[in-house]
Scaffold this motif. Structure first.
Motif, PDB file in Angstrom:
ATOM      1  N   UNK A 176      22.859  18.015  27.132  1.00 57.18           N
ATOM      2  CA  UNK A 176      22.003  17.687  28.073  1.00 57.18           C
ATOM      3  C   UNK A 176      20.977  19.019  28.246  1.00 57.18           C
ATOM      4  N   UNK A 177      19.808  18.902  28.204  1.00 59.08           N
ATOM      5  CA  UNK A 177      18.873  20.069  28.438  1.00 59.08           C
ATOM      6  C   UNK A 177      18.348  19.962  29.877  1.00 59.08           C
ATOM      7  N   UNK A 178      18.126  20.477  30.603  1.00 60.23           N
ATOM      8  CA  UNK A 178      17.124  20.446  32.026  1.00 60.23           C
ATOM      9  C   UNK A 178      15.940  21.491  31.802  1.00 60.23           C
ATOM     10  N   UNK A 179      14.977  20.752  31.723  1.00 60.64           N
ATOM     11  CA  UNK A 179      13.855  21.366  31.476  1.00 60.64           C
ATOM     12  C   UNK A 179      12.871  21.341  32.634  1.00 60.64           C
ATOM     13  N   UNK A 180      12.385  22.624  33.099  1.00 63.60           N
ATOM     14  CA  UNK A 180      11.231  22.622  34.213  1.00 63.60           C
ATOM     15  C   UNK A 180       9.996  22.629  33.515  1.00 63.60           C
ATOM     16  N   UNK A 181       8.818  22.102  34.252  1.00 60.17           N
ATOM     17  CA  UNK A 181       7.656  22.031  33.799  1.00 60.17           C
ATOM     18  C   UNK A 181       7.101  23.562  33.927  1.00 60.17           C
ATOM     19  N   UNK A 182       6.091  24.017  32.970  1.00 62.31           N
ATOM     20  CA  UNK A 182       5.319  25.181  32.743  1.00 62.31           C
ATOM     21  C   UNK A 182       4.937  25.612  34.079  1.00 62.31           C
ATOM     22  N   UNK A 183       3.965  24.609  34.849  1.00 62.02           N
ATOM     23  CA  UNK A 183       3.322  24.925  35.925  1.00 62.02           C
ATOM     24  C   UNK A 183       4.093  24.111  37.115  1.00 62.02           C
ATOM     25  N   UNK A 184       4.480  24.977  38.086  1.00 61.35           N
ATOM     26  CA  UNK A 184       4.249  26.234  38.291  1.00 61.35           C
ATOM     27  C   UNK A 184       5.678  27.207  38.055  1.00 61.35           C
ATOM     28  N   UNK A 185       6.589  26.298  37.732  1.00 59.28           N
ATOM     29  CA  UNK A 185       8.179  26.968  37.781  1.00 59.28           C
ATOM     30  C   UNK A 185       8.540  27.966  36.700  1.00 59.28           C
ATOM     31  N   UNK A 186       7.945  27.451  35.494  1.00 57.86           N
ATOM     32  CA  UNK A 186       8.374  28.485  34.220  1.00 57.86           C
ATOM     33  C   UNK A 186       7.344  29.788  34.520  1.00 57.86           C
ATOM     34  N   UNK A 187       6.367  29.655  35.064  1.00 59.08           N
ATOM     35  CA  UNK A 187       5.488  30.809  35.230  1.00 59.08           C
ATOM     36  C   UNK A 187       6.020  31.684  36.335  1.00 59.08           C
ATOM     37  N   UNK A 188       6.663  31.048  37.396  1.00 53.67           N
ATOM     38  CA  UNK A 188       7.520  31.677  38.242  1.00 53.67           C
ATOM     39  C   UNK A 188       8.618  32.276  37.953  1.00 53.67           C
ATOM     40  N   UNK A 227      -3.655  31.811  41.042  1.00 49.78           N
ATOM     41  CA  UNK A 227      -3.768  32.287  42.433  1.00 49.78           C
ATOM     42  C   UNK A 227      -3.146  31.244  43.556  1.00 49.78           C
ATOM     43  N   UNK A 228      -3.293  29.881  42.939  1.00 54.31           N
ATOM     44  CA  UNK A 228      -2.551  28.895  43.697  1.00 54.31           C
ATOM     45  C   UNK A 228      -1.144  28.830  43.536  1.00 54.31           C
ATOM     46  N   UNK A 229      -0.383  29.570  42.777  1.00 51.22           N
ATOM     47  CA  UNK A 229       0.984  29.697  42.406  1.00 51.22           C
ATOM     48  C   UNK A 229       1.363  30.840  43.900  1.00 51.22           C
TER      49      UNK A 229
END
Length: 161
Positions: free
Chosen positions: A92-104, A64-66
């Motif tokens: 080089x790997x560019x990794x986004x964090x799970x919350x909130x980016x990967x969920x979006x 709900x916050x996302x």
């Protein structure tokens, strides 16, 4: 002419879409610290049923916050985490964090992937469900085998009549 797709935002911003996106995003990552933070831990004296209820409420709060951040325009992409690998070549790997980016990202793909799959030709294999880098060469080899003319090989006995 390209077909127009309406109401994509309304389909995207639903809780059900983000719940499915969360399930896809955590698949195979239960030991990840971001996933453990969202899922929580069982407390002393807490039954499994109580923990399951508390976990669901916790997941709903995060999702709900996302949705709130997206609706109010507060969402910005997080900082990338860089990771060097050498498999099979250095990159080089560019990794986004799970919350909130990967969920979006997964929520977006839930909506856009069916649309894009209809637009792409059947022989397009990159980043598609049930396709990919391993299936493409096998399909290509199969096509070459079927397209090659059938040759009749003569044996040594066929000349001596």
């Amino acid at each position: 002419m390209v077909k127009r797709h309406n109401n994509l935002w309304e389909k995207f911003i639903t809780y059900e879409n983000f719940r499915l996106a969360f399930q896809k995003a955590i698949r195979g990552r239960r030991s990840n610290s971001h996933v453990r933070k969202i899922l929580g831990r069982i407390r002393k004296g807490e039954t499994r049923e109580q923990f399951a209820i508390r976990r669901e409420k916790r997941i709903e709060k995060f999702l709900r916050h996302i949705i709130y951040m997206l609706e109010t325009g507060q969402f910005t992409t997080s900082e990338y985490k860089l990771r060097q690998i050498r498999d099979p070549k250095p990159r080089t790997l560019y990794i986004l964090p799970l919350y909130p980016d990967r969920i979006i990202q997964h929520a977006l793909m839930n909506i856009l992937q069916p649309i894009w799959d209809k637009l792409l030709i059947h022989q397009s294999y990159a980043c598609r469900l049930n396709k990919g880098q391993h299936k493409c060469p096998s399909v290509l080899a199969q096509g070459v085998r079927h397209a090659a003319p059938k040759r009749k090989f003569r044996t040594a006995c066929s000349h001596t009549r």
